[in-house]
Motif scaffolding. Sequence first.
Motif, mmCIF file in Angstrom:
data_model
loop_
_atom_site.group_PDB
_atom_site.id
_atom_site.type_symbol
_atom_site.label_atom_id
_atom_site.label_comp_id
_atom_site.label_asym_id
_atom_site.label_seq_id
_atom_site.Cartn_x
_atom_site.Cartn_y
_atom_site.Cartn_z
ATOM 1 N N MET A 255 -70.032 -10.240 28.763
ATOM 2 C CA MET A 255 -68.714 -10.860 27.849
ATOM 3 C C MET A 255 -68.455 -11.677 27.755
ATOM 4 O O MET A 255 -68.097 -12.060 26.073
ATOM 5 N N GLN A 256 -68.247 -12.570 28.854
ATOM 6 C CA GLN A 256 -68.227 -13.637 28.250
ATOM 7 C C GLN A 256 -68.875 -15.022 28.207
ATOM 8 O O GLN A 256 -68.316 -15.704 27.436
ATOM 9 N N ARG A 257 -69.650 -13.959 28.317
ATOM 10 C CA ARG A 257 -71.032 -15.166 27.551
ATOM 11 C C ARG A 257 -71.345 -15.004 26.252
ATOM 12 O O ARG A 257 -71.224 -15.955 25.413
ATOM 13 N N GLY A 258 -71.402 -13.762 26.161
ATOM 14 C CA GLY A 258 -71.404 -13.111 24.343
ATOM 15 C C GLY A 258 -69.615 -14.535 23.917
ATOM 16 O O GLY A 258 -70.119 -15.026 22.375
ATOM 17 N N TYR A 259 -68.692 -14.012 24.470
ATOM 18 C CA TYR A 259 -67.711 -14.548 24.057
ATOM 19 C C TYR A 259 -67.851 -16.714 23.865
ATOM 20 O O TYR A 259 -67.171 -16.822 22.661
ATOM 21 N N GLU A 260 -67.981 -16.286 24.819
ATOM 22 C CA GLU A 260 -68.128 -18.619 24.561
ATOM 23 C C GLU A 260 -69.321 -18.395 23.595
ATOM 24 O O GLU A 260 -68.633 -19.716 22.612
ATOM 25 N N ASP A 261 -70.496 -17.779 23.159
ATOM 26 C CA ASP A 261 -71.750 -18.293 22.758
ATOM 27 C C ASP A 261 -70.865 -18.200 20.681
ATOM 28 O O ASP A 261 -71.066 -18.850 19.857
ATOM 29 N N GLY B 24 -73.775 -9.022 35.408
ATOM 30 C CA GLY B 24 -72.294 -7.923 35.037
ATOM 31 C C GLY B 24 -72.152 -8.166 33.854
ATOM 32 O O GLY B 24 -72.157 -8.382 33.086
ATOM 33 N N ALA B 25 -71.099 -6.865 33.780
ATOM 34 C CA ALA B 25 -70.797 -6.284 32.005
ATOM 35 C C ALA B 25 -70.456 -7.382 32.209
ATOM 36 O O ALA B 25 -69.766 -7.993 31.435
ATOM 37 N N MET C 227 -74.521 -10.723 22.540
ATOM 38 C CA MET C 227 -74.789 -10.603 24.188
ATOM 39 C C MET C 227 -76.400 -10.305 24.339
ATOM 40 O O MET C 227 -76.780 -10.246 25.458
ATOM 41 N N ALA C 228 -76.010 -9.465 22.957
ATOM 42 C CA ALA C 228 -77.566 -9.015 22.861
ATOM 43 C C ALA C 228 -78.681 -9.538 24.171
ATOM 44 O O ALA C 228 -79.695 -9.772 24.837
ATOM 45 N N HIS C 229 -78.898 -10.904 23.095
ATOM 46 C CA HIS C 229 -79.740 -12.095 23.237
ATOM 47 C C HIS C 229 -79.206 -12.886 24.805
ATOM 48 O O HIS C 229 -80.771 -13.338 25.543
ATOM 49 N N ALA C 230 -78.868 -12.437 25.383
ATOM 50 C CA ALA C 230 -77.972 -13.281 26.624
ATOM 51 C C ALA C 230 -79.018 -12.938 27.593
ATOM 52 O O ALA C 230 -78.742 -12.683 28.392
ATOM 53 N N ALA C 231 -78.702 -10.584 27.249
ATOM 54 C CA ALA C 231 -79.437 -10.066 27.933
ATOM 55 C C ALA C 231 -81.019 -10.516 27.845
ATOM 56 O O ALA C 231 -81.536 -10.342 29.503
ATOM 57 N N LEU D 127 -58.590 -12.629 27.327
ATOM 58 C CA LEU D 127 -59.819 -12.409 27.271
ATOM 59 C C LEU D 127 -60.931 -11.848 27.801
ATOM 60 O O LEU D 127 -60.185 -10.759 28.623
ATOM 61 N N PRO D 128 -62.288 -12.176 28.201
ATOM 62 C CA PRO D 128 -63.096 -10.654 28.730
ATOM 63 C C PRO D 128 -62.344 -10.716 30.732
ATOM 64 O O PRO D 128 -62.697 -9.650 30.879
#
Length: 396
Positions: free
Chosen positions: A171-177, A166-167, A149-153, A259-260
């Motif tokens: 969360m969704q992006r971090g979970y997928e990664d 968005g928040a 999540m940090a890297h995605a932001a 899920l997110p």
Amino acid sequence: MRSRGTYTVCTYIPKAAGFHTRRQFSSQQRSRPSRRYQAPAPQTPTKSFHTTRRSQSSSKFTYGIAASFSAKDHRYNPDTNVFNFNLYNRILARRKDKRTRPSSGQDAFFISRIDSTSDVAFGIADGVGGWADSGVDPADFAHGFCDYMAHAAYTYKKGNWEGGMGARALMQRGYEDICRDDSVLAGGSTACVGIARGDGGLEVANLGDSGFVQLRLNAIHTASEPQIHAFNTPYQLSIVPEKVLAQAAAFGGEQLRDLPKDANVSQHELRHGDVLVFASDGVWDNLSSQEILKIVSRIMLGARAWEHTEDGVSAGKRLGQFILADDGKSGAEEIPSLQSFLAVGITSEAKAASVNTKKDGPFAREVQKYYPYENWRGGKVDDICVVVAVVCEERK
């Protein structure tokens, strides 16, 4: 440390949510029983989520943010277990070497600037301890999830995110990664993710029993509610191997699937002098929101970041100086700041409460409510992680 003996509690979660399970509680460890883990739904194409902000403001807001943490099996050191964020911190890729992680146990946190804007993303993830019974380190999922999540932001580019940042989208992006990470084969965590905008808007996505509170001028302005399926069974993001799913099916039940998209998303307006506290359940199980307000109030009023006036409590005139807006060259992460004192203060109090055998905390009161015959007393030993943000509006 007093002994409680070893005992077994039978709990039932409705069929739609899970299946019969027997948990072993050991008072020798005096830690909370490991939380159940649960499986994500089969992966399908997803898109980022975005919620329009409540209001637009011409004012510019900055945020002093710090974190403090303590693993449950270690003594808390306020001099080393603290991180003071500045906008010029570089966010590197996923940290797979455990030695480079903060010593926060199964809890994890992240703080990151969003691209080159004045928006900041931050949050908490609490690894589900029940995975340790299956030979899985719960910290791997939580820390990896926060790293992603940090890297995605940090690397966010508007054109690459459908709907914008968005928040819940983060969360969704971090979970997928983390689900695509071959080094993490199983695990799960709760999550509380916030995005503080440069115009004073705040969006929060909360899933599980981590959470946040917004404090305004010596009062609780907003507080999140935990998401739970049943006692000690919070909502959680998970990676569950097929073998575990098959074992669950053999018992005639099914794994919980969060899920997110199941996270509670809320919008908030921030004001000069507000204090945001994001924390894992190691804090909320030992301190109430009112107790956290007392800690924050003592520090803010003592530093004159909040001041008593004829009209009540107001933000101090030197608030902006206290949060140490930095140019990126002075190594501000090594310098004590108002936000770091707040984070350390809350962590210290939560740590002390967790090992206090005489004063019942929020978790003890919940156990007494659901299992009055168990005679649980005192605090609850657990990993503790806190992220504090102090809100500063320019020209105030």
